[in-house]
Design a protein around this motif. Sequence first.
Motif, short mmCIF file in Angstrom:
data_model
loop_
_atom_site.label_atom_id
_atom_site.label_comp_id
_atom_site.label_asym_id
_atom_site.label_seq_id
_atom_site.Cartn_x
_atom_site.Cartn_y
_atom_site.Cartn_z
N LEU A 52 10.21 -7.55 -9.95
CA LEU A 52 9.60 -6.22 -9.92
C LEU A 52 10.24 -5.28 -8.91
N GLY A 53 10.98 -5.83 -7.96
CA GLY A 53 11.60 -4.99 -6.94
C GLY A 53 12.27 -5.86 -5.90
N TYR A 54 12.93 -5.20 -4.96
CA TYR A 54 13.64 -5.87 -3.89
C TYR A 54 13.19 -5.23 -2.58
N GLN A 55 12.82 -6.06 -1.60
CA GLN A 55 12.32 -5.52 -0.35
C GLN A 55 12.97 -6.23 0.84
N ALA A 56 13.04 -5.51 1.92
CA ALA A 56 13.52 -6.10 3.17
C ALA A 56 12.34 -6.70 3.92
N VAL A 57 12.55 -7.81 4.60
CA VAL A 57 11.54 -8.37 5.49
C VAL A 57 11.80 -7.77 6.85
N VAL A 58 10.81 -7.04 7.38
CA VAL A 58 10.99 -6.27 8.60
C VAL A 58 10.05 -6.81 9.68
N ASP A 59 10.56 -6.94 10.88
CA ASP A 59 9.73 -7.32 12.03
C ASP A 59 9.03 -6.05 12.51
N GLN A 60 7.79 -5.85 12.09
CA GLN A 60 7.05 -4.62 12.42
C GLN A 60 6.86 -4.43 13.91
N GLN A 61 6.83 -5.52 14.67
CA GLN A 61 6.65 -5.41 16.12
C GLN A 61 7.83 -4.70 16.78
N LYS A 62 9.00 -4.78 16.15
CA LYS A 62 10.19 -4.13 16.70
C LYS A 62 10.36 -2.71 16.18
N VAL A 63 9.77 -2.41 15.04
CA VAL A 63 9.98 -1.12 14.39
C VAL A 63 8.87 -0.14 14.72
N GLN A 64 7.64 -0.58 14.57
CA GLN A 64 6.51 0.31 14.67
C GLN A 64 5.39 -0.42 15.41
N SER A 65 5.40 -0.33 16.72
CA SER A 65 4.46 -1.12 17.51
C SER A 65 3.00 -0.74 17.26
N GLY A 66 2.75 0.45 16.76
CA GLY A 66 1.38 0.88 16.55
C GLY A 66 0.78 0.48 15.22
N LEU A 67 1.57 -0.07 14.30
CA LEU A 67 1.06 -0.41 12.99
C LEU A 67 0.06 -1.57 13.10
N VAL A 68 -1.09 -1.41 12.47
CA VAL A 68 -2.14 -2.42 12.51
C VAL A 68 -2.29 -3.00 11.12
N THR A 69 -2.35 -4.34 11.04
CA THR A 69 -2.55 -5.01 9.77
C THR A 69 -3.82 -5.84 9.85
N ALA A 70 -4.62 -5.75 8.81
CA ALA A 70 -5.85 -6.53 8.73
C ALA A 70 -5.88 -7.29 7.42
N VAL A 71 -6.48 -8.47 7.48
CA VAL A 71 -6.75 -9.25 6.28
C VAL A 71 -8.25 -9.14 6.05
N VAL A 72 -8.63 -8.65 4.88
CA VAL A 72 -10.03 -8.42 4.59
C VAL A 72 -10.45 -9.32 3.43
N GLU A 73 -11.45 -10.15 3.68
CA GLU A 73 -12.04 -10.96 2.61
C GLU A 73 -13.16 -10.13 2.00
N VAL A 74 -13.16 -10.04 0.68
CA VAL A 74 -14.12 -9.17 -0.01
C VAL A 74 -14.88 -9.98 -1.05
N ARG A 75 -16.21 -9.89 -0.99
CA ARG A 75 -17.05 -10.47 -2.04
C ARG A 75 -17.42 -9.35 -2.99
N ILE A 76 -17.21 -9.60 -4.29
CA ILE A 76 -17.53 -8.58 -5.29
C ILE A 76 -18.35 -9.19 -6.42
N THR A 77 -19.01 -8.32 -7.17
CA THR A 77 -19.72 -8.73 -8.36
C THR A 77 -18.79 -8.49 -9.55
N PRO A 78 -18.46 -9.55 -10.29
CA PRO A 78 -17.58 -9.34 -11.45
C PRO A 78 -18.25 -8.42 -12.47
N GLU A 79 -17.46 -7.62 -13.13
CA GLU A 79 -17.98 -6.69 -14.14
C GLU A 79 -18.02 -7.36 -15.49
N ARG A 80 -19.03 -7.02 -16.26
CA ARG A 80 -19.12 -7.53 -17.62
C ARG A 80 -17.96 -6.98 -18.43
#
Length: 167
Positions: A52-80
């Motif tokens: 689907l595409g080609y991407q570079a793996v970037v060390d964000q700590q060296k490029v953009q020290s202010g970038l914040v990443t979060a992992v969010v677990e989400v519970r949802i109700t499946p739709e009919r």
Amino acid sequence: MLRAHQTAMDPLITLLRQNARTSVEDLAKELSLTPGVVAERLARLEADGIVLGYQAVVDQQKVQSGLVTAVVEVRITPERGGGFDRLAGRIANFAEVQSCYLISGGYDLLVVVEGNTLQDIAAFISEKLSTIKGVISTATRFRLKTYKENGVSLLPETKTERLAVAP
């Protein structure tokens, strides 16, 4: 040993995942194929929506020290009639969302979110994500440090030297 129902990953895809910048000629040598055959296979993988595409793996700590990443677990109700897919697709369309996965366990979705500050992430979760009809609850964890990203180690290379043996 592979069983009949299991298949190995295409060696070309394996090489691309290791280094997508590898030239067609080098890929051909590695796979013992002609560059023309490899170019055709690459074009077919792209046309079929496998690559689907080609991407570079970037060390964000060296490029953009202010970038914040979060992992969010989400519970949802499946739709009919739509199950989890429609709601997951809606969540995945937000610009803040980098990845969205259907998972097993106590939560339904694992959503990777990026923002400039903790407040940006908090605002996204409270104002956008949590207000979607069908979202039951969320649990958020913030990335503190990255050791490995997409198969690439971000740890500094360490040379292990043997200690001298004293007589």
